[in-house]
Motif scaffolding. Structure first.
Motif, PDB file in Angstrom:
ATOM      1  N   ARG A   1       0.856  -1.189   0.000  1.00 41.98           N
ATOM      2  CA  ARG A   1       0.000   0.000   0.000  1.00 41.98           C
ATOM      3  C   ARG A   1       0.889   1.235   0.000  1.00 41.98           C
ATOM      4  NH1 ARG A   1      -2.555  -3.694   3.232  1.00 41.98           N
ATOM      5  NH2 ARG A   1      -1.615  -2.926   5.151  1.00 41.98           N
ATOM      6  N   TYR A   2       0.478   2.263  -0.716  1.00 39.06           N
ATOM      7  CA  TYR A   2       1.337   3.437  -0.908  1.00 39.06           C
ATOM      8  C   TYR A   2       1.703   4.132   0.396  1.00 39.06           C
ATOM      9  CZ  TYR A   2      -2.786   6.392  -0.216  1.00 39.06           C
ATOM     10  OH  TYR A   2      -3.880   7.018   0.312  1.00 39.06           O
ATOM     11  N   ASP A   3       0.904   3.940   1.468  1.00 35.03           N
ATOM     12  CA  ASP A   3       1.177   4.615   2.739  1.00 35.03           C
ATOM     13  C   ASP A   3       1.864   3.698   3.752  1.00 35.03           C
ATOM     14  OD1 ASP A   3      -0.957   2.940   3.069  1.00 35.03           O
ATOM     15  OD2 ASP A   3      -2.178   4.339   4.230  1.00 35.03           O
ATOM     16  N   ARG A   4       2.284   2.498   3.289  1.00 32.43           N
ATOM     17  CA  ARG A   4       2.928   1.582   4.233  1.00 32.43           C
ATOM     18  C   ARG A   4       4.002   0.775   3.527  1.00 32.43           C
ATOM     19  NH1 ARG A   4       1.165  -3.684   7.339  1.00 32.43           N
ATOM     20  NH2 ARG A   4       2.463  -3.469   9.187  1.00 32.43           N
TER      21      ARG A   4
ATOM     22  N   LEU B   1      -5.354  -6.603  -0.572  1.00 32.56           N
ATOM     23  CA  LEU B   1      -4.270  -5.696  -0.196  1.00 32.56           C
ATOM     24  C   LEU B   1      -4.781  -4.302   0.162  1.00 32.56           C
ATOM     25  CD1 LEU B   1      -1.200  -5.103   0.018  1.00 32.56           C
ATOM     26  CD2 LEU B   1      -1.246  -4.544  -2.421  1.00 32.56           C
ATOM     27  N   PHE B   2      -5.570  -3.710  -0.714  1.00 32.68           N
ATOM     28  CA  PHE B   2      -5.933  -2.301  -0.562  1.00 32.68           C
ATOM     29  C   PHE B   2      -7.208  -2.068   0.251  1.00 32.68           C
ATOM     30  CE2 PHE B   2      -3.672  -2.366  -4.748  1.00 32.68           C
ATOM     31  CZ  PHE B   2      -2.536  -1.683  -4.340  1.00 32.68           C
ATOM     32  N   ASP B   3      -8.227  -2.873   0.052  1.00 30.38           N
ATOM     33  CA  ASP B   3      -9.518  -2.626   0.679  1.00 30.38           C
ATOM     34  C   ASP B   3      -9.662  -3.321   2.032  1.00 30.38           C
ATOM     35  OD1 ASP B   3     -10.196  -1.170  -1.589  1.00 30.38           O
ATOM     36  OD2 ASP B   3     -11.056  -2.909  -2.584  1.00 30.38           O
ATOM     37  N   LEU B   4      -9.463  -4.627   2.038  1.00 36.29           N
ATOM     38  CA  LEU B   4      -9.638  -5.389   3.272  1.00 36.29           C
ATOM     39  C   LEU B   4      -8.414  -5.348   4.176  1.00 36.29           C
ATOM     40  CD1 LEU B   4     -11.416  -8.536   1.741  1.00 36.29           C
ATOM     41  CD2 LEU B   4     -12.459  -6.473   2.722  1.00 36.29           C
ATOM     42  N   GLU B   5      -7.255  -5.033   3.579  1.00 36.35           N
ATOM     43  CA  GLU B   5      -5.971  -4.976   4.304  1.00 36.35           C
ATOM     44  C   GLU B   5      -5.703  -6.268   5.084  1.00 36.35           C
ATOM     45  OE1 GLU B   5      -5.395  -1.380   6.511  1.00 36.35           O
ATOM     46  OE2 GLU B   5      -5.954  -0.089   4.830  1.00 36.35           O
TER      47      GLU B   5
END
Length: 244
Positions: A109-112, A160-164
């Motif tokens: 993810r772009y923020d992690r 990856l992006f929604d449910l993390e």
């Protein structure tokens, strides 16, 4: 007279074997392979390779690499493309000269951002890949914390992006980045770290090669010609030239 007849029969049998279409299967794996027009890079290059060989062939799309290998193993196909090499595939088929090189990358993810080369990442990070691929096999072989396998990029992106539910996706970089099945992929909102570069080639069944001596040598020679004609010196997907 009998000798002449035997020679004629042998010649016709040999000609018939050479004239048979090569039965190839491939997974739905955009941008390398897909059924729709225009031809994906893999389908396009295989077409040019077969033209160079003057080899008749047929193709059929299958759901994934696992199914492709199964069709070759049970004699329903003579080979499959494009694939990277592993011991399971080597047990039933022979890997050609590499046609393309494909980066295997981690996507975050772009923020992690996590360090995929650290021991903590290997033991603790939750990772996933696409079912039936060598990237998933590589994760399991190297003992990463694999928490799931998905059937396509769309489901992997949601994980990856929604449910993390995962910390990183691991797969073919070109496949992930060219997919537009999720807003983050369209906007490029992710971090990529390249793990390794893997050769992509064509697998031909051992049974077919036993019946067609010299075929793999001719195939590799044809690949050389097609590479020089349709790929730049990087031998990667971005270096594909459709009109030389």
């Amino acid at each position: 007279m009998l000798l002449i007849r035997l020679f004629a029969v042998a010649f016709l049998f040999s000609y018939s074997a050479l004239a048979e279409d090569l039965r190839l299967v491939y997974p739905h794996f955009p941008p390398y392979t897909k059924q729709q027009q225009p031809l994906a890079a893999g389908n396009f290059l295989v077409e040019k390779i077969m033209q160079q060989l003057q080899q008749g062939y047929s193709t059929k799309q299958v759901p994934n690499y696992k199914r492709a290998l199964s069709e070759v193993q049970y004699g329903e196909a003579d080979g499959f493309f494009f694939a990277s090499q592993n011991s399971q595939r080597d047990s039933v088929a022979v890997f050609s000269k590499s046609v393309l090189y494909n980066n295997w990358s981690w996507f975050f993810r772009y923020d992690r951002y996590l360090d995929p080369y650290s021991s903590e990442f290997k033991s603790d990070a939750k990772v996933a890949s696409i079912e039936g691929t060598n990237t998933l096999r590589w994760l399991n072989t190297h003992h990463y914390h694999v928490v799931g396998k998905q059937s396509n990029v769309a489901k992997l992106a949601i994980m990856l992006f929604d449910l993390e539910r995962i910390d990183a996706a691991f797969m073919s970089a070109d496949v992930f980045k060219s997919s537009e099945v999720h807003p983050n992929l369209v906007r490029g909102e992710y971090i990529e770290v390249v793990q390794r570069s893997a050769p992509f080639g064509i697998y031909i069944s051992k049974a077919y090669l036993e019946q067609h001596p010299g075929f793999m040598q001719r195939l590799n020679s044809a690949i050389n010609v097609v590479q020089k004609t349709y790929l730049d010196s990087s031998y990667t997907l971005p270096g594909l030239i459709r009109e030389p």
